[in-house]
Design a protein around this motif. Structure first.
Motif, mmCIF file in Angstrom:
data_model
loop_
_atom_site.group_PDB
_atom_site.id
_atom_site.type_symbol
_atom_site.label_atom_id
_atom_site.label_comp_id
_atom_site.label_asym_id
_atom_site.label_seq_id
_atom_site.Cartn_x
_atom_site.Cartn_y
_atom_site.Cartn_z
ATOM 1 N N PHE A 116 0.808 -1.206 0.000
ATOM 2 C CA PHE A 116 0.000 0.000 0.000
ATOM 3 C C PHE A 116 0.849 1.267 0.000
ATOM 4 O O PHE A 116 0.349 2.353 -0.184
ATOM 5 C CB PHE A 116 -0.923 0.017 1.221
ATOM 6 C CG PHE A 116 -1.779 -1.212 1.319
ATOM 7 C CD1 PHE A 116 -2.827 -1.403 0.442
ATOM 8 C CD2 PHE A 116 -1.520 -2.192 2.257
ATOM 9 C CE1 PHE A 116 -3.607 -2.529 0.508
ATOM 10 C CE2 PHE A 116 -2.301 -3.327 2.326
ATOM 11 C CZ PHE A 116 -3.355 -3.503 1.444
ATOM 12 N N ARG A 132 -0.347 -4.280 -10.844
ATOM 13 C CA ARG A 132 0.391 -4.440 -9.586
ATOM 14 C C ARG A 132 1.906 -4.410 -9.840
ATOM 15 O O ARG A 132 2.662 -3.790 -9.087
ATOM 16 C CB ARG A 132 0.003 -5.751 -8.905
ATOM 17 C CG ARG A 132 -1.348 -5.720 -8.219
ATOM 18 C CD ARG A 132 -1.583 -6.999 -7.430
ATOM 19 N NE ARG A 132 -2.852 -6.945 -6.746
ATOM 20 C CZ ARG A 132 -3.055 -6.394 -5.558
ATOM 21 N NH1 ARG A 132 -2.021 -5.821 -4.929
ATOM 22 N NH2 ARG A 132 -4.229 -6.406 -4.990
ATOM 23 N N PRO A 139 -10.979 -0.181 -8.160
ATOM 24 C CA PRO A 139 -10.743 -0.584 -6.762
ATOM 25 C C PRO A 139 -9.272 -0.886 -6.481
ATOM 26 O O PRO A 139 -8.787 -0.619 -5.374
ATOM 27 C CB PRO A 139 -11.607 -1.848 -6.606
ATOM 28 C CG PRO A 139 -12.644 -1.747 -7.676
ATOM 29 C CD PRO A 139 -11.965 -1.063 -8.819
ATOM 30 N N LEU A 140 -8.558 -1.434 -7.463
ATOM 31 C CA LEU A 140 -7.136 -1.705 -7.270
ATOM 32 C C LEU A 140 -6.361 -0.407 -7.084
ATOM 33 O O LEU A 140 -5.411 -0.344 -6.293
ATOM 34 C CB LEU A 140 -6.578 -2.492 -8.454
ATOM 35 C CG LEU A 140 -5.091 -2.863 -8.364
ATOM 36 C CD1 LEU A 140 -4.841 -3.817 -7.199
ATOM 37 C CD2 LEU A 140 -4.607 -3.472 -9.680
ATOM 38 N N GLU A 143 -7.374 2.201 -5.572
ATOM 39 C CA GLU A 143 -7.541 2.590 -4.178
ATOM 40 C C GLU A 143 -6.622 1.780 -3.273
ATOM 41 O O GLU A 143 -5.989 2.306 -2.357
ATOM 42 C CB GLU A 143 -9.000 2.384 -3.751
ATOM 43 C CG GLU A 143 -9.987 3.253 -4.480
ATOM 44 C CD GLU A 143 -9.755 4.730 -4.231
ATOM 45 O OE1 GLU A 143 -9.938 5.193 -3.085
ATOM 46 O OE2 GLU A 143 -9.379 5.439 -5.185
ATOM 47 N N GLN A 144 -6.552 0.497 -3.533
ATOM 48 C CA GLN A 144 -5.724 -0.376 -2.700
ATOM 49 C C GLN A 144 -4.253 0.003 -2.786
ATOM 50 O O GLN A 144 -3.537 0.022 -1.782
ATOM 51 C CB GLN A 144 -5.919 -1.827 -3.123
ATOM 52 C CG GLN A 144 -5.188 -2.831 -2.255
ATOM 53 C CD GLN A 144 -5.290 -4.236 -2.784
ATOM 54 O OE1 GLN A 144 -5.187 -4.455 -3.993
ATOM 55 N NE2 GLN A 144 -5.502 -5.182 -1.896
ATOM 56 N N ARG A 194 -3.122 2.916 -3.793
ATOM 57 C CA ARG A 194 -2.950 4.376 -3.741
ATOM 58 C C ARG A 194 -2.245 4.857 -5.003
ATOM 59 O O ARG A 194 -1.337 5.690 -4.957
ATOM 60 C CB ARG A 194 -2.176 4.769 -2.479
ATOM 61 C CG ARG A 194 -2.984 4.594 -1.204
ATOM 62 C CD ARG A 194 -2.155 4.709 0.055
ATOM 63 N NE ARG A 194 -1.347 5.924 0.086
ATOM 64 C CZ ARG A 194 -0.491 6.214 1.069
ATOM 65 N NH1 ARG A 194 -0.345 5.386 2.068
ATOM 66 N NH2 ARG A 194 0.213 7.323 1.023
#
Length: 439
Positions: free
Chosen positions: A21, A96, A121-122, A124-125, A127
């Motif tokens: 994160f 990722r 959503p990824l 957000e995870q 940042r």
């Protein structure tokens, strides 16, 4: 347990790297980097590459031009492009990897609506600041609130409402309709919006067929045979890319265009590829106000220079994916520059950049757009009808109408499907006057 100075130092260095994160470059967000690294996802292979590669081409051209002019705040940009074609799981893994191993500062994603529903959503995870540069589903900002994702274009609601208003203005007497849409999120969602809006504006239209060929289909003979038998007044399709090209060619071979009025909201991107196989009289959209022969911006230096540079380099005319990519890059550049100015000339943090993007107004190739506070971009919708002319070996758009976003986009805090059910026939008459094609 005893901890030595060396072990403590090693733990301190490793700690930022261990968390998914917190990215290493976050710790020095206020320091001006040597380069701004952009991760870009688009279709580089498969039928959708006819749509995705032009987007990548636009990124290459504009990044080169921006860097030649000094980059962003004196910082050059570098892109890393990943192929969206292998599927959502592959794309998420690549995002990722770029975030955690490549140290990218911004992601520009994606074409497929399914991809964007997973990428937001990824973001957000991780940042990870993310610009949704092309996908159309309206569900992203209606169903969730995101800090690290914005969209620098419109969504499915205006992209579907505008062609319906155009059909109602130009050929209001239709009574039957069939749909041929790709069987995935975009195809299903866009049909739901059209059906709800049509029932509100023109109740009583009989839907004679709802056809959803699989995503990636190459043979539409079954669907065309059924349409020939049903003879609907209107055939509506939000298909795009190579599939739309194939459908157009196969429908033309069997003279389907002679029997029904076609409404193709995404067909601007196919005009040059299908050529005059696509007949005159087809209603075509451009997913925004995107066309190299834009009725009000075609003679502006920014659009003329981009069109000439793009055609010279890639031997093609720019299509709406190139405009969408341009909007993402112009919006990103404007956000960084505004955040730098607000930060007293210091390089902004990721959070400062994303906060700046909400409410941001910026110039791009065909005008000016605004990003709402919910992260959703607002832009006009350019609609027209195909016409054959001597100047180009493919159809151009005639009788163009630029539908303003306040006429076609639901307000913040409302759901598009609920809002379109409140439309009335009066919306048809509120549109601006048509603009004729000029050579």
């Amino acid at each position: 347990m005893r901890i030595t100075r060396r072990a403590a130092l090693q733990a301190t260095i490793a700690a930022p790297l261990a968390s998914p994160f917190i990215l290493p470059r976050n710790a020095i967000a206020q320091q001006r980097p040597n380069e701004l690294r952009l991760g870009i996802s688009t279709f580089l292979s498969g039928p959708a590459s006819v749509f995705g590669v032009p987007g990548r081409n636009a990124a290459d051209l504009l990044i080169e031009q921006f860097n030649a002019a000094g980059g962003i705040g004196g910082v050059p940009m570098r892109s890393v492009v990943i192929d969206e074609a292998p599927g959502v799981d592959f794309l998420l893994g690549e995002c990722r990897r770029l975030a955690q191993n490549e140290g990218v500062d911004m992601m520009l994603a994606s074409i497929s609506s399914g991809s964007c529903l997973a990428v937001a959503p990824l973001a957000e995870q991780l940042r990870m600041p993310t610009i949704l540069w092309d996908c159309g589903t309206q569900r992203i900002f209606e169903e969730n609130s995101f800090k690290y994702a914005v969209r620098t274009q419109a969504n499915a609601v205006p992209e579907i409402v505008a062609p319906l208003l155009y059909l109602m203005r130009t050929r209001p007497d239709f009574r039957t309709l069939a749909v041929v849409n790709q069987d995935y999120a975009w195809g299903r969602d866009s049909w739901a919006i059209w059906k709800a809006a049509m029932d509100a504006i023109k109740p009583g239209v009989r839907v004679v067929a709802e056809l959803f060929p699989r995503f990636g289909a190459t043979d539409f003979s079954t669907e065309i045979t059924r349409l020939q038998a049903l003879r609907p007044d209107v055939i509506f399709s939000t298909s795009w890319g190579g599939e739309l090209d194939t459908f157009v060619r196969q429908a033309a071979e069997r003279r389907l265009f002679e029997r029904s009025t076609f409404v193709l909201p995404l067909a601007e991107s196919s005009l040059e590829r299908v050529g005059k196989t696509l007949p005159a009289g087809v209603i075509v959209g451009s997913r925004g106000d995107h066309w190299f022969l834009h009725p009000t911006a075609r003679d502006t230096p920014i659009l003329k220079n981009f069109t000439e540079a793009y055609r010279r380099r890639f031997n093609q005319y720019p299509i709406y994916p190139t405009f969408h990519m341009a909007q993402a890059l112009y919006g990103m550049k404007a956000a960084y520059e505004k955040a730098i100015a607000a930060n007293g000339g210091r390089w902004p943090s990721r959070e400062q950049v994303m906060d700046t993007m909400r409410g941001l107004e910026f110039a791009h190739l065909t005008g000016t757009m605004k990003i709402r506070d919910d992260g959703q971009g607002l832009e006009p919708m350019l609609m027209g009808v195909t016409r054959h002319v001597n100047e180009y070996p493919f159809p151009v758009l005639d009788q163009m109408i630029l539908y303003p976003p306040e006429l076609t986009m639901n307000p913040i805090g409302t759901k598009g499907l609920d809002w379109v059910r409140l439309l009335t026939p009066a919306a048809v008459q509120r549109a601006p006057a048509p603009i004729a094609y000029r050579a």
